[in-house]
Every structure is written in structure tokens, then in C-alpha cells.
Design a protein around this motif. Structure first.
Motif, PDB file in Angstrom:
ATOM      1  N   LYS A 105       0.807  -1.214   0.000  1.00  0.00           N
ATOM      2  CA  LYS A 105       0.000   0.000   0.000  1.00  0.00           C
ATOM      3  C   LYS A 105       0.847   1.273   0.000  1.00  0.00           C
ATOM      4  O   LYS A 105       0.409   2.321  -0.489  1.00  0.00           O
ATOM      5  N   GLN A 152     -11.589  -6.587  -2.290  1.00  0.00           N
ATOM      6  CA  GLN A 152     -11.902  -6.324  -0.883  1.00  0.00           C
ATOM      7  C   GLN A 152     -11.386  -7.423   0.021  1.00  0.00           C
ATOM      8  O   GLN A 152     -10.773  -7.163   1.056  1.00  0.00           O
ATOM      9  N   ALA A 153     -11.626  -8.661  -0.412  1.00  0.00           N
ATOM     10  CA  ALA A 153     -11.239  -9.801   0.411  1.00  0.00           C
ATOM     11  C   ALA A 153      -9.728  -9.824   0.626  1.00  0.00           C
ATOM     12  O   ALA A 153      -9.249 -10.055   1.745  1.00  0.00           O
ATOM     13  N   ASP A 191      -7.469  -7.279   0.373  1.00  0.00           N
ATOM     14  CA  ASP A 191      -6.949  -6.166   1.176  1.00  0.00           C
ATOM     15  C   ASP A 191      -7.348  -6.288   2.643  1.00  0.00           C
ATOM     16  O   ASP A 191      -6.597  -5.865   3.531  1.00  0.00           O
ATOM     17  N   GLU A 192      -8.520  -6.896   2.888  1.00  0.00           N
ATOM     18  CA  GLU A 192      -8.941  -7.081   4.277  1.00  0.00           C
ATOM     19  C   GLU A 192      -8.040  -8.057   5.027  1.00  0.00           C
ATOM     20  O   GLU A 192      -7.841  -7.929   6.232  1.00  0.00           O
ATOM     21  N   LEU A 193      -7.491  -9.024   4.268  1.00  0.00           N
ATOM     22  CA  LEU A 193      -6.618 -10.019   4.905  1.00  0.00           C
ATOM     23  C   LEU A 193      -5.448  -9.375   5.637  1.00  0.00           C
ATOM     24  O   LEU A 193      -4.983  -9.866   6.643  1.00  0.00           O
ATOM     25  N   VAL A 240      -5.056  -5.985   6.552  1.00  0.00           N
ATOM     26  CA  VAL A 240      -5.266  -4.728   7.255  1.00  0.00           C
ATOM     27  C   VAL A 240      -4.566  -4.791   8.609  1.00  0.00           C
ATOM     28  O   VAL A 240      -4.590  -5.817   9.285  1.00  0.00           O
ATOM     29  N   ASN A 241      -3.912  -3.693   8.975  1.00  0.00           N
ATOM     30  CA  ASN A 241      -3.209  -3.598  10.261  1.00  0.00           C
ATOM     31  C   ASN A 241      -2.000  -4.500  10.389  1.00  0.00           C
ATOM     32  O   ASN A 241      -1.487  -4.688  11.482  1.00  0.00           O
ATOM     33  N   GLU A 266       0.560  -3.573   4.625  1.00  0.00           N
ATOM     34  CA  GLU A 266      -0.799  -3.595   4.092  1.00  0.00           C
ATOM     35  C   GLU A 266      -0.725  -3.646   2.568  1.00  0.00           C
ATOM     36  O   GLU A 266       0.236  -3.178   1.971  1.00  0.00           O
ATOM     37  N   GLU A 306      -2.513  -3.200  -1.418  1.00  0.00           N
ATOM     38  CA  GLU A 306      -3.524  -2.514  -2.212  1.00  0.00           C
ATOM     39  C   GLU A 306      -3.693  -3.316  -3.487  1.00  0.00           C
ATOM     40  O   GLU A 306      -2.730  -3.552  -4.224  1.00  0.00           O
TER      41      GLU A 306
END
Lengths: 384, 396
Positions: free
Chosen positions: A59, A224-225, A227-229, A231-232, A236, A238
Motif C-alpha cells: 500500500k 476487498q477480500a 486487502d482485508e486479509l 489490514v493492520n 498492508e 492494495e
């Protein structure tokens, strides 16, 4: 039939002027054809990008790396068909200025994700089996004269081997072609394992991932799936469709299409003024003649059409010659030993050019044709 | 002889003063030349601006040390040990306390949004130390303040401000998990450093997982331009696989990246110039044709044919020079100082401004004169051969 004869006679009555106006039109269309071919080649990366392919990058920026462990986690995401990963190698051959795009990839999955790179099944198997093997695109192989079966050294301007050397030895396993004439064949791909085990900076990280989805319709959900994996996490991700990624990449160089379009517009504008003026002048010189024709019973409409036909003919003559010449220019540029995308002068250039020719002919002809239409016999004959 | 020149002066004056009679044809020629000149100058100003920006970035008094073969700051890397070792090399200037004057720096890439395309672009973020500031000429904080060591603070160059969104003063930016604040805006007098974000080197090392490694070392030279002692020091130590160059040489090489654009501009304007030449020839042949009786009459009353020749040639040159000046002025109005950015050698955006120098201006006028000369020569030749008898005939 008689009209056609008259139009041709009018057109050729001053051969020098005919030549100069046609030449000016020729130049404008040659510039148009050549620059449009350039623009289409630059856009090919965007136009040819697969709709069902995504790019997963860090990201922060796509040059920042990702942990290799991410690959298996992305592979498990629903609607992901295949995943491969790529590392920029910074390769150059013999001379540091001879840089090219070279990536360390996951060979097993690479050709499934990037299926527009064509190699035979046996070559594919041979590449997967040979850890030191590479596959090179047709253009790059031609540029350096590489042959299948050859062993070649390639240097990296980023990495070094554990013993300090910056060159690696590779077997050229296959020379791939593109599924489309404008598919990029300037890149080279080799095994990530070979790279990871020999380079000296601590490994197990990757540059970015290429992901093939089951259906372009599912892209949003997959993005979405993925990038959610992460997160934090420290890295991160993109995820973007390949088209968007390629577009942003080419735009980093600058707004090329704006520059090219402005130049083409400038060229057309110049030609419009030159040809338009010349048409007005040549009709004005014929004022008394048109008066005679009208006296003989030529209707105003007929004269209007004849003048317009003359300017159309002029534009088409110069235009067709110009596009033909740009075909030769394109062939010349493709031959040149510079790293450029393959230029193709396709049907879309021709059809656009034809529209412009008709437009040019109509615009340059309309004023003199209207003048001729309105011309009063008495003033026409008295003016001379 | 005086008669010869006064004849020429008379004919030239007649040609120029009768220009309004051939207004539209003449304007067409002027316009064609002006567009060609403007196109040429736009490309040349672009290449020149880029070159000057990078040329202004490097100085002779600073050496830049990179890993061998890396060619750009981005690709280079070196450990803390290497930095410590090479900083002891002879030829590096020392400060009052007797310590070598050098700056070990990091160079990472982050995303910015390019205003012109609204797309993501690579912005260089430099990890730097206070010594690094003293090694660059003309660094001033124009807004806000300097970053504080150890904090996630950034100062952004003025070029970044101009071309990219997201780095306004006071703005918080996230790079992955970490947040940074833009605390200041700096200027370096228009050099490529203004395309960068600067932050505290150790903080960049820790936040971008770089351990204790650096990418480049900059060192002040004892003798400006002389990197020889450092080179020898590197050559004598097999542990040091490094290149050393003056910063001026390093950036001058990168400034040539847009030379191709200048060549493209020349080719393009040459081809367009051929089109304009056709326009000029058309105009001048028409001019001669419309003055044929006038020329013949002048010959009949004793004017030489060379006066007709020169008269036509001067008319053509005047038209093209007007076109050249108009084109150059248009290029100057629209493009001089125009800010743009493109990918540079380190794979990051370099912000630069177009520069229309007097030297380029002269190039444009020369191109216009060439078109005018060739465009006038053949019609002038025809004018010189107008037979006297035409004076008594119908003319056209």
C-alpha cells in the motif's frame, strides 16, 4: 461524367499549387498516422490488460516489498483462480545502460496468470524443471541476439550474490511471443527460488503479485477480500485491476496522450489554414469562368458541388498518401534498435484518418463553394 | 552601385507595403511558421528545463558514493559498517571538530497523487540528517519548521507541493501502518531535491524496516571536483564495492534522460516545417503571380532583375520572421515556467519547469528563417525572370 472531367481539370490546372497543397496535407496526415500509432502502442498496456487480472502491491508504494507468506493466503481467497509473484531484478546485459525488465517469478503459476505470453507446453515444462532457466520475450531476445539453449550472464543493478558478484548465469529455455502483436515482449522471467537462494540481502519477500480471478464480475469482491486479509499488518496491501495499475504506471511518465494530441491538432490546424486559403484563392481566380458557366446554364447547386468535390479530392489525395507514408515510418521505427513498443497502423487509424480527410475537405471547400454559389453572373463577368 | 541598392530598397518597400493586399495568403504563411516554431520550442523548453533542473541539483564540492553498478540512489545500498569505513577516506573535508563532513542517506519511494492525471505517482522520501542539509546549497524552510529527529515528521519540497496532492503543511499521511505529519515546506532553489520528501534518517530506517542500512553517502570534498583520493581508498579495500562521483556528474548524467524528447521535437518540427514550407512557397508564388505586371513594369523602366529577386526573397523572410517571433512568443507565454513532472532515473517523479532560454529562442528564429529562405528562393527566381513584355499583357 462531364463534371468529373471538369473537377479534374480544375484540380490540375496549376500543377505546382496542386503539388504544394497536396504535400502540406500529406505531411499533416503522416504526422497524424505516425503519432497515433505511437499513442496506441503506449496505450496497449492498458488496452490489452486482462479484465480478470489484478495486481496486489504494498500500500505504501509498489516498489515496497511484501512477505512471501502472503501468496498462499491470497491463493485461498474465494474466486481467485491463480496467483503468481514477481520481484523486479534490475537486470542489465553486459553494459549497465542496457537495462531491461526482468522479474523473478513463481514459474509454476506464472504462465497460467499471464497466459498472453505464448510458449509451447514442452518449453513450459522445461522451464519449470530448470531452476536456472529463463524465458525471454521476442523483442528483447532479438535485441541481444539470445538463442534458445544459450547460457548467458545477466547483471543486476540492485542485487548481488553472496560472494559479491552482481552477475547470474541463466539458460535461455524459451523465447515467448505475445498473443497480440502489441503484447509486450521486452521482458524476461526467471525462477524466484534461484534468485532467493543466491542473493545476499535476506530473502523471502516478494515485489508484488499477479492474481487471476474466476470472473471479472467478481473483481470487486476479490479486491476487498484480499486487502482485508492484511489490514493492520506491517505490510498492508492494495489490490487494483491490472488496467488501472498499467494506466497509472504509464501516466507517471507524463500526460503523453495530451502531448501527442496537441501536436496532431497543431499540424492539422496549420494545414487547414494553408489548404483553405489556397482553395479560396483558386476559386477567386476562376470568378469569370464561373460566371461563364452559370451563363451556360450550370446551376448554382451544381457549381457548389463541383467546388466541394474538388476540395474533398484534394484532402483525400494528400491524406491517403500521408497515411501510406506513416505506414512506412512505422515500419522504420519498428526496425530501429531502440526499446519501443511495437507500432501497428491498424484499421482504426485509417478510419479516423478518412473521417479527418472528409472533414478537412468539407471545411476548406465550404467557403469557396458558397462564394461560387452566391456569385452573381453580372458581377462575375464585370469583375475581370 | 548606389542605384543598385536604392532599386532593391524601393522594390522591398513596395513588396512589404503591398502585403495587406495579399493579407490572407500572407497570414497563412505567418501562421504556419509560427505553429511550427512554437511546437519546436515547446519540446526544446521541456528538455532544457529538465536538464537545467538536474544540472542545478549537483555540486562539484560534494561526492556521492553508491554501490557499484547501481546507477541510481534507489538501487544502491550499504551497511552501517561500510558507511563508517568509507567516511574515513582521505579527500573528504573535515569540520572544525575534525570529523568528516558526510551524510548517510536513505531513499524510499512512497505514493503521491499527481495533480495533472489524478493518478498515483512515485515520490521519493529521503532519510537525511542535519549534516545532509549543510551539504546542499540553498536549503531553506519556507513554511513551517524542520522535522525533529526521532519523530515521524516530514518536510516536503516545493516541487512536491506544486505537482502532487496530499502533502500540504500540517497534513497527516499514512505509509502503511505508520502516520507521518508534514511539518514544513523546503526550497532548494529549483533543484531536483524539491521533488522529495525529507525525514529523519534513523526514523525512516526503523519505520521502513531498513535495519541499520543506508543507500548513499554524500561527502564534502576537500578539493571541489577531486574524488581521486576517495576512489583510491575504495580501490585499495576489497570490502568496498562502491562507486564515487561528484554530485554534479551524477546528476548531469540523469539530466540527459530527456534528450530524446528534444530530438523528437526536432524531427517533428522538421517534418511540420516541410508542411509550412509548402505553405510559404504557395504564398510567395501567389505573391509573385499577383505582382507580375508590376515587376515587368519596373523592369521596363530600368530596374534590374536582381531587385525583383531580392524584393521577393525579403518579403518571404519578413513573413517567416514575423511567424517565428509570434511562435516563439506564444511558446514563451504558454510554456516558459510551465511546471511538469516525469519519471527520473531513480524511478521517482522529478518536478521541473520548462525553460525557454534565449539560445532556444534563436533556434526557433533560425528554423523560421530557413523556411522563409527556401520558401522565398524559388518564387524569387521566378520573379527575376519575368519578361518585360508581360508589362503590356493581361498579367495573370
Amino acid at each position: 461524367m462531364k463534371d468529373v472531367y471538369l473537377i479534374l481539370k480544375n484540380l490540375t490546372r496549376k500543377p505546382l499549387r496542386l503539388f504544394l497543397t497536396v504535400f502540406a496535407t500529406f505531411i499533416a496526415f503522416m504526422i497524424f498516422g505516425t503519432l497515433t500509432a505511437f499513442q496506441q502502442a503506449f496505450d496497449a498496456g492498458v488496452d490489452l490488460a486482462a479484465d480478470d487480472r489484478l495486481v496486489v502491491v504494498n500500500k505504501i508504494n509498489f516498489t515496497q516489498s511484501l512477505p512471501i507468506a502472503y501468496v498462499n493466503r491470497v491463493r485461498a481467497v474465494e474466486d481467485v483462480e491463480a496467483v503468481t509473484h514477481l520481484n523486479w531484478f534490475g537486470g542489465y546485459y553486459q553494459e549497465p545502460v542496457d537495462q531491461f525488465a526482468m522479474f523473478a517469478v513463481d514459474a509454476e503459476n506464472f504462465l497460467t496468470v499471464y497466459d498472453e505470453l505464448l510458449v509451447s507446453d514442452s518449453e513450459r515444462a522445461a522451464w519449470i524443471a530448470n531452476r536456472q532457466g529463463l524465458i525471454a520475450g521476442k523483442s528483447i531476445a532479438e535485441r541481444f541476439g539470445w538463442q534458445v539453449g544459450e547460457r548467458i550472464p545477466v547483471n543486476s543493478n540492485i542485487f548481488s550474490q553472496r560472494d559479491g558478484r552482481t552477475d547470474w548465469d541463466f539458460d535461455v529455455i524459451a523465447i515467448y511471443e505475445g498473443a497480440d502483436p502489441q503484447t509486450d515482449t521486452n521482458s524476461v522471467y526467471f525462477h524466484y527460488e534461484y534468485f532467493n537462494e543466491t542473493q545476499s540481502f535476506g530473502g523471502d519477500w516478494i515485489g508484488f503479485m499477479g492474481v487471476r480471478t474466476s470472473d471479472p464480475e467478481r473483481n470487486e469482491a476479490v479486491i476487498q477480500a484480499i486487502d482485508e486479509l492484511f489490514v493492520n499488518s506491517p505490510a498492508e496491501t492494495e489490490t487494483v485491476p491490472e488496467k488501472a495499475f498499467n494506466k497509472a504506471f504509464i501516466e507517471q511518465i507524463g500526460n503523453l496522450s495530451l502531448i501527442l494530441t496537441s501536436v496532431v491538432l497543431a499540424a492539422f490546424f496549420v494545414i487547414l489554414v494553408i489548404v483553405g486559403n489556397s482553395m479560396i484563392l483558386s476559386i477567386r481566380e476562376r470568378t469569370s469562368e464561373i460566371g461563364v458557366m452559370k451563363t451556360l446554364g450550370f446551376t448554382s447547386g451544381r457549381i457548389f458541388r463541383m467546388v466541394l468535390a474538388e476540395s474533398l479530392l484534394l484532402a483525400i489525395l494528400g491524406g491517403v498518401l500521408g497515411i501510406l507514408a506513416s505506414g512506412a515510418m512505422v515500419a522504420l521505427v519498428n526496425q530501429a534498435p531502440i526499446q519501443l513498443p511495437v507500432l501497428v497502423l491498424g484499421g482504426s487509424v485509417w478510419s479516423q484518418a478518412l473521417l479527418f480527410m472528409i472533414g478537412l475537405g468539407l471545411i476548406t471547400g465550404i467557403v469557396p463553394a458558397t462564394n461560387a454559389l452566391r456569385l452573381n453572373i453580372i458581377t462575375a463577368l464585370s469583375r475581370s | 552601385m548606389r542605384g543598385f541598392f536604392s532599386q532593391i530598397a524601393t522594390v522591398v518597400a513596395m513588396n512589404i507595403m503591398s502585403l495587406p493586399r495579399r493579407l490572407w495568403m500572407s497570414l497563412a504563411a505567418v501562421f504556419a511558421v509560427s505553429v511550427v516554431v512554437a511546437v519546436l520550442l515547446a519540446f526544446l523548453a521541456m528538455a532544457k528545463g529538465f536538464e537545467e533542473t538536474l544540472a542545478g541539483t549537483g555540486t562539484e564540492s560534494v561526492a556521492i558514493i553508491t554501490r557499484t553498478g547501481s546507477q541510481s540512489e534507489l538501487n544502491s545500498s550499504m551497511s552501517r559498517d561500510t558507511v563508517n569505513l568509507v567516511s574515513t577516506a582521505p579527500g573528504i573535508a573535515q569540520n572544525a571538530a575534525g570529523d568528516p563532513e558526510y551524510s548517510a542517506e536513505l531513499y524510499v519511494i512512497v505514493d503521491g497523487i499527481k495533480r495533472s492525471t489524478q493518478g498515483k505517482a512515485n515520490i521519493p522520501m529521503r532519510g537525511i540528517s542535519p549534516q545532509g542539509f549543510s551539504l546542499r546549497e540553498q536549503v531553506t524552510i519556507v513554511e513551517g519548521r524542520m522535522f525533529e529527529p526521532g519523530r515521524n515528521e516530514i518536510v516536503a519540497g516545493q516541487g512536491v507541493q506544486r505537482e502532487f496532492d496530499g502533502f500540504e503543511l500540517g497534513r497527516e499521511i499514512r505509509f502503511g501502518k505508520t502516520a507521518w505529519e508534514v511539518v514544513g515546506i523546503f526550497s532548494t532553489g529549483g533543484s531536483a531535491f524539491e521533488s522529495e520528501l525529507w525525514a529523519d534518517a534513523p526514523t525512516v530506517q526503523s519505520q521502513f524496516q531498513r535495519g541499520s542500512s543506508f543507500q548513499t553517502v554524500r561527502a564534502r570534498l576537500e578539493q571541489p571536483g577531486n574524488v581521486e583520493p576517495i576512489q583510491q581508498f575504495i580501490d585499495n579495500d576489497p570490502q568496498l564495492i562502491l562507486d564515487v562521483e561528484t554530485e554534479a556528474d551524477f546528476f548531469a548524467g540523469q539530466g540527459r534522460a530527456l534528450t530524446g524528447i528534444a530530438i523528437f521535437g526536432w524531427i517533428l518540427s522538421f517534418v511540420m516545417g516541410l508542411g509550412a514550407l509548402a505553405g510559404a512557397l504557395n504564398t510567395m508564388y501567389t505573391s509573385v503571380a499577383s505582382r507580375i505586371r508590376e515587376i515587368a513594369t519596373l523592369r521596363a523602366i530600368g530596374f534590374s532583375n536582381s531587385s525583383a529577386f531580392v524584393g521577393t526573397l525579403v518579403e518571404s523572410l519578413v513573413l517567416s520572421v514575423i511567424g517565428g517571433i509570434v511562435g516563439a512568443l506564444a511558446a514563451w507565454l504558454f510554456f516558459d515556467g510551465f511546471s511538469a513532472s516525469t519519471l527520473g532515473a531513480s524511478f521517482t517523479q522529478v518536478v521541473f519547469t520548462f525553460e525557454l532560454t534565449p539560445e532556444l529562442f534563436i533556434n526557433g528564429i533560425l528554423l523560421a528563417l530557413t523556411i522563409g529562405l527556401i520558401g522565398g528562393l524559388f518564387p524569387a527566381w521566378r520573379a527575376a525572370r519575368v519578361p518585360v513584355v508581360m508589362a503590356f499583357q493581361g498579367g495573370e
